[in-house]
Write a protein that holds these residues in place. Structure first.
Motif, PDB file in Angstrom:
ATOM      1  N   ASP A 109       5.805  17.398   1.909  1.00 25.90           N
ATOM      2  CA  ASP A 109       4.570  16.299   1.594  1.00 25.90           C
ATOM      3  C   ASP A 109       5.279  14.742   1.523  1.00 25.90           C
TER       4      ASP A 109
ATOM      5  N   SER B   4       3.975  11.787   1.669  1.00 26.85           N
ATOM      6  CA  SER B   4       3.260  10.904   1.454  1.00 26.85           C
ATOM      7  C   SER B   4       3.345  10.223   0.027  1.00 26.85           C
ATOM      8  N   THR B   5       2.933   9.325  -0.122  1.00 27.85           N
ATOM      9  CA  THR B   5       3.056   8.657  -1.399  1.00 27.85           C
ATOM     10  C   THR B   5       2.041   8.184  -2.208  1.00 27.85           C
TER      11      THR B   5
ATOM     12  N   SER C 144      -2.490  11.906  -4.147  1.00 31.61           N
ATOM     13  CA  SER C 144      -2.928  13.093  -3.726  1.00 31.61           C
ATOM     14  C   SER C 144      -1.617  13.968  -3.173  1.00 31.61           C
ATOM     15  N   THR C 145      -0.463  13.302  -3.038  1.00 27.55           N
ATOM     16  CA  THR C 145       0.880  13.715  -2.766  1.00 27.55           C
ATOM     17  C   THR C 145       1.090  15.040  -3.570  1.00 27.55           C
TER      18      THR C 145
ATOM     19  N   ASN D 230       3.450  17.704  -5.518  1.00 26.01           N
ATOM     20  CA  ASN D 230       4.689  17.702  -6.082  1.00 26.01           C
ATOM     21  C   ASN D 230       5.304  18.881  -6.075  1.00 26.01           C
TER      22      ASN D 230
ATOM     23  N   GLN E  79      -0.240  17.816  -8.196  1.00 26.19           N
ATOM     24  CA  GLN E  79      -0.158  16.420  -7.368  1.00 26.19           C
ATOM     25  C   GLN E  79       0.487  15.430  -8.206  1.00 26.19           C
ATOM     26  N   ILE E  80       0.778  14.338  -7.616  1.00 25.04           N
ATOM     27  CA  ILE E  80       1.699  13.336  -8.054  1.00 25.04           C
ATOM     28  C   ILE E  80       0.733  12.421  -9.327  1.00 25.04           C
TER      29      ILE E  80
ATOM     30  N   ASP F 126      -4.438  14.335   6.505  1.00 24.19           N
ATOM     31  CA  ASP F 126      -4.760  14.128   5.405  1.00 24.19           C
ATOM     32  C   ASP F 126      -5.963  13.394   5.505  1.00 24.19           C
TER      33      ASP F 126
ATOM     34  N   SER G 154      -5.491   9.910   2.908  1.00 22.42           N
ATOM     35  CA  SER G 154      -4.619   8.776   3.308  1.00 22.42           C
ATOM     36  C   SER G 154      -4.781   8.254   4.879  1.00 22.42           C
TER      37      SER G 154
ATOM     38  N   THR H   3       0.599  13.696   7.310  1.00 21.46           N
ATOM     39  CA  THR H   3       1.661  14.054   6.302  1.00 21.46           C
ATOM     40  C   THR H   3       2.115  15.267   6.017  1.00 21.46           C
ATOM     41  N   TYR H   4       1.456  15.981   5.222  1.00 17.80           N
ATOM     42  CA  TYR H   4       1.684  17.503   4.705  1.00 17.80           C
ATOM     43  C   TYR H   4       2.085  18.367   6.079  1.00 17.80           C
TER      44      TYR H   4
END
Length: 234
Positions: free
Chosen positions: A51, A53-54, A57-58, A60, A105-106, A209, A212, A216-217
């Motif tokens: 994943d 993305s930044t 909802s990224t 981890n 998630q981040i 996603d 965003s 991404t994922y």
């Protein structure tokens, strides 16, 4: 005189039978075109995901990642050229489920489980090379390259009992690869049993996603498969 006549008739009949048998064998050798149909299921599958993305909802981390229902049905058309064979086949893998356990998630959100579904189809061109053969069976190597398609419209996490959906519909086109070994055995003059074990790389499948609004994922769909099928020679 009768004895000589009967003897000549007998010799002629035996000769005619031998020619007929030789012709039957020759016709069998000439049946190099074939239809095929088969089924395969995975013995092992990859657990790779990423994943990049930044946003908040990224993902981890995941626990207990795995694919479920990684099976396929196929139909094909092929031709044998002595020790080489070539086949084009269409494969439908149905709906593959990517299952995850506890995820973080981040932004600190912890999910208890999650799932993404991918509907996968593949058009594969294969080359087969005979390695060993007897009167009615063969062992061969197989190599293939194809064009695949992954369609995703479902990806969610379960957070405190609530399902949070993250996916918008997305189709990803990929190049696919395959290599392995197979075993063929003649069941009759026209029907052949075909079994194989192969490593298949179906490329990367993405999720669009809806937070965003980007692709991404992704997961990498690779598997070690065992399959069985039939060939009909014509």
């Amino acid at each position: 005189m009768k004895l000589i006549t009967y003897s000549l008739i007998g010799i002629a009949l035996v000769g005619q039978q031998a020619v007929a048998e030789e012709k039957t064998i020759q016709n069998f050798d000439d049946k190099t075109w074939y239809f095929s149909a088969g089924y395969s299921t995975s013995l092992w599958s990859s657990d790779k995901w990423h994943d990049p993305s930044t946003g908040g909802s990224t993902i981890n981390s995941h626990q207990n990642t795995k694919f479920k229902d990684l099976n396929s049905y196929s139909i094909g058309l092929g031709k044998q050229y002595e020790d080489w064979g070539f086949e084009i086949s269409y494969e439908d893998l149905g709906r593959i489920k990517w299952m995850v356990g506890r995820s973080t998630q981040i932004n600190g959100t912890i999910a208890q489980s999650g799932q993404a579904n991918f509907e996968t189809k593949n058009l594969m061109l294969s080359a087969n090379r005979d390695l060993w053969e007897s009167d009615n069976s063969e062992i061969y190597a197989t190599f293939g390259i194809g064009k695949g398609e992954h369609y995703n419209d479902t990806a969610y996490l379960v957070v405190s009992g609530t399902t949070v959906e993250y996916a918008n519909p997305l189709t990803t086109d990929v190049t696919t690869y395959r290599a392995g070994l197979g075993y063929r055995r003649n069941l009759s003059s026209r029907v052949v049993l075909d079994s194989r074990i192969t490593f298949s790389d179906y490329g990367k499948a993405f999720v669009w996603d809806n937070v965003s609004n980007t692709k991404t994922y992704r997961v990498t769909i690779q598997s070690l498969d065992i399959g069985v099928g039939l060939r009909y020679l014509f």
